[in-house]
Design an enzyme around this catalytic site. Structure first.
Site, PDB file in Angstrom:
ATOM      1  N   SER A   1       0.852   3.865  -3.031  1.00  0.00           N
ATOM      2  CA  SER A   1       0.501   5.279  -2.821  1.00  0.00           C
ATOM      3  C   SER A   1       1.574   6.184  -3.422  1.00  0.00           C
ATOM      4  O   SER A   1       1.284   7.237  -3.983  1.00  0.00           O
ATOM      5  CB  SER A   1       0.313   5.586  -1.331  1.00  0.00           C
ATOM      6  OG  SER A   1       1.560   5.622  -0.652  1.00  0.00           O
TER       7      SER A   1
ATOM      8  N   ILE B   1       0.829  -1.211   0.000  1.00  0.00           N
ATOM      9  CA  ILE B   1       0.000   0.000   0.000  1.00  0.00           C
ATOM     10  C   ILE B   1       0.861   1.258   0.000  1.00  0.00           C
ATOM     11  O   ILE B   1       0.587   2.227  -0.718  1.00  0.00           O
ATOM     12  CB  ILE B   1      -0.971  -0.020   1.213  1.00  0.00           C
ATOM     13  CG1 ILE B   1      -1.906  -1.214   1.083  1.00  0.00           C
ATOM     14  CG2 ILE B   1      -1.763   1.282   1.282  1.00  0.00           C
ATOM     15  CD1 ILE B   1      -2.584  -1.360  -0.269  1.00  0.00           C
ATOM     16  N   TYR B   2       1.923   1.226   0.797  1.00  0.00           N
ATOM     17  CA  TYR B   2       2.822   2.384   0.838  1.00  0.00           C
ATOM     18  C   TYR B   2       3.424   2.621  -0.552  1.00  0.00           C
ATOM     19  O   TYR B   2       3.397   3.741  -1.078  1.00  0.00           O
ATOM     20  CB  TYR B   2       3.937   2.124   1.869  1.00  0.00           C
ATOM     21  CG  TYR B   2       4.959   3.226   1.983  1.00  0.00           C
ATOM     22  CD1 TYR B   2       4.566   4.535   2.269  1.00  0.00           C
ATOM     23  CD2 TYR B   2       6.320   2.962   1.828  1.00  0.00           C
ATOM     24  CE1 TYR B   2       5.511   5.547   2.377  1.00  0.00           C
ATOM     25  CE2 TYR B   2       7.267   3.959   1.940  1.00  0.00           C
ATOM     26  CZ  TYR B   2       6.854   5.251   2.215  1.00  0.00           C
ATOM     27  OH  TYR B   2       7.790   6.247   2.323  1.00  0.00           O
ATOM     28  N   ALA B   3       3.946   1.553  -1.172  1.00  0.00           N
ATOM     29  CA  ALA B   3       4.569   1.692  -2.498  1.00  0.00           C
ATOM     30  C   ALA B   3       3.538   2.118  -3.540  1.00  0.00           C
ATOM     31  O   ALA B   3       3.811   2.969  -4.394  1.00  0.00           O
ATOM     32  CB  ALA B   3       5.234   0.378  -2.908  1.00  0.00           C
TER      33      ALA B   3
END
Lengths: 98, 231
Positions: free
Chosen positions: B144, B140-142
């Site tokens: 985003s 999810i971080y990547a």
């Protein structure tokens, strides 16, 4: 809160300033019937972006009201609020905080 | 005096960037969810959530009236979520996207409105090496930050007519709170995938941001620089 005459005056002033900045001859003396954006209108998308930002800014500076003209309603409206000065004035009136 | 808006200035890289530009003689407007941790005559703090549209609009109006406009924006605020996808709740997904994508977008939009009057401006967004390295556990971080890179490229084109450049910087892991929960073995393996194998330092970030902000960098836009030789 501005009344309809004050909104019209603010929009016309903003359009005049924009016409000067962007050298748009067709809008140097705008009236409520003047077309803005879309078929036959003299604004390109960049000029429209600047006009919308100028008007939102002026409404806040002169009347301390926050109005967003580019909401979902504006984007999906059959009659574009950016078609003419009259349409734009109506769109602003509709979005005035109650 | 030049003015800059930096998001996420309460701690970490954002705080260091704010202190750097204050020392360089800039006026700095910063923000975070909490109170300010910086005390300086030329610093103004706003306590807000970067994904709160009305709060961001209000901050932009205050920056305009207090600073007379803005010359640069650094979209540093970000949150990470390191977890296997199967163990990641939707609430986490939504909050990461809200801060990293919506927040970056709102600040780009509102500060570009201020910069257009000066017919010049610099925007630096923050991405991460987790995106090009496809790091497991950081889906999810990547994702985003992939969205932030796409925003950067498209806004660079939309804002070019306003003489605003939009670029992104992807740091390697740096010793901040963001990576404090990552196991040492995982961090070592990650560093081995860099061309230059060391943890990043704040000075590495400041150097690249300085490059983007230089007046001479007005022909550099839509670019993403990863630190440490990650490609």
């Amino acid at each position: 809160m501005p009344d309809s005459a004050e909104i019209e005056s603010l929009v016309i002033k903003s359009v005049q300033m924009l016409a000067k900045d962007f050298e748009i001859d067709a809008l140097t003396e705008p009236t409520t019937d003047s077309l803005l954006y879309g078929e036959g209108g003299p604004l390109d998308s960049m000029a429209l972006v600047n006009l919308v930002a100028d008007i939102e800014d002026a409404l806040h500076e002169e009347y301390s009201v926050n109005v967003t003209l580019t909401d979902e309603k504006a984007l999906s409206a059959k009659r574009s609020p950016f078609r003419s000065i009259a349409n734009l004035c109506n769109a602003i009136t509709e979005r005035m905080p109650k | 005096m030049k003015s800059i808006v930096i998001t996420g200035t309460r701690k970490g890289i954002g705080k260091s960037l704010a202190e750097h530009y204050l020392a360089e003689g800039w006026q700095v407007a910063g923000c975070s969810r909490g109170e300010s941790s910086i005390s300086h005559d030329n610093y103004r703090h706003f306590s807000l959530d970067v994904s709160d549209e009305l709060a961001v609009v209000a901050m932009a109006r205050a920056v305009k009236s207090e600073f007379g406009g803005v010359d640069a924006l650094i979209n540093n605020a970000g949150i990470a979520s390191m977890n296997h996808a199967i163990l990641t709740p939707a609430d986490t997904v939504n909050s990461v996207l809200a801060t990293n994508v919506t927040g970056t977008f709102l600040f780009c939009r509102e500060m570009a409105k201020l910069m257009r009057r000066k017919k010049s401006g610099r925007i630096v967004n923050f991405t991460t090496v987790a995106h090009p390295l496809n790091l497991e556990g950081e889906a999810i971080y990547a994702a985003s930050k992939a969205a932030v890179e796409s925003l950067t490229r498209i806004l660079s084109r939309e804002f070019a007519e306003l003489s605003i450049t939009v670029n992104a910087l992807g740091p390697t892991p740096i010793d901040t709170d963001l990576i404090r929960g990552v196991p040492e073995g995982k961090m070592d393996a990650l560093i081995q995938r860099q061309a230059i194998r060391r943890l990043g330092e704040v000075r590495d970030v400041i150097n690249a941001v300085d490059f983007y902000l230089r007046p001479e960098s007005d022909f550099i836009t839509g670019q993403v620089i990863y630190l440490g030789g990650v490609t």
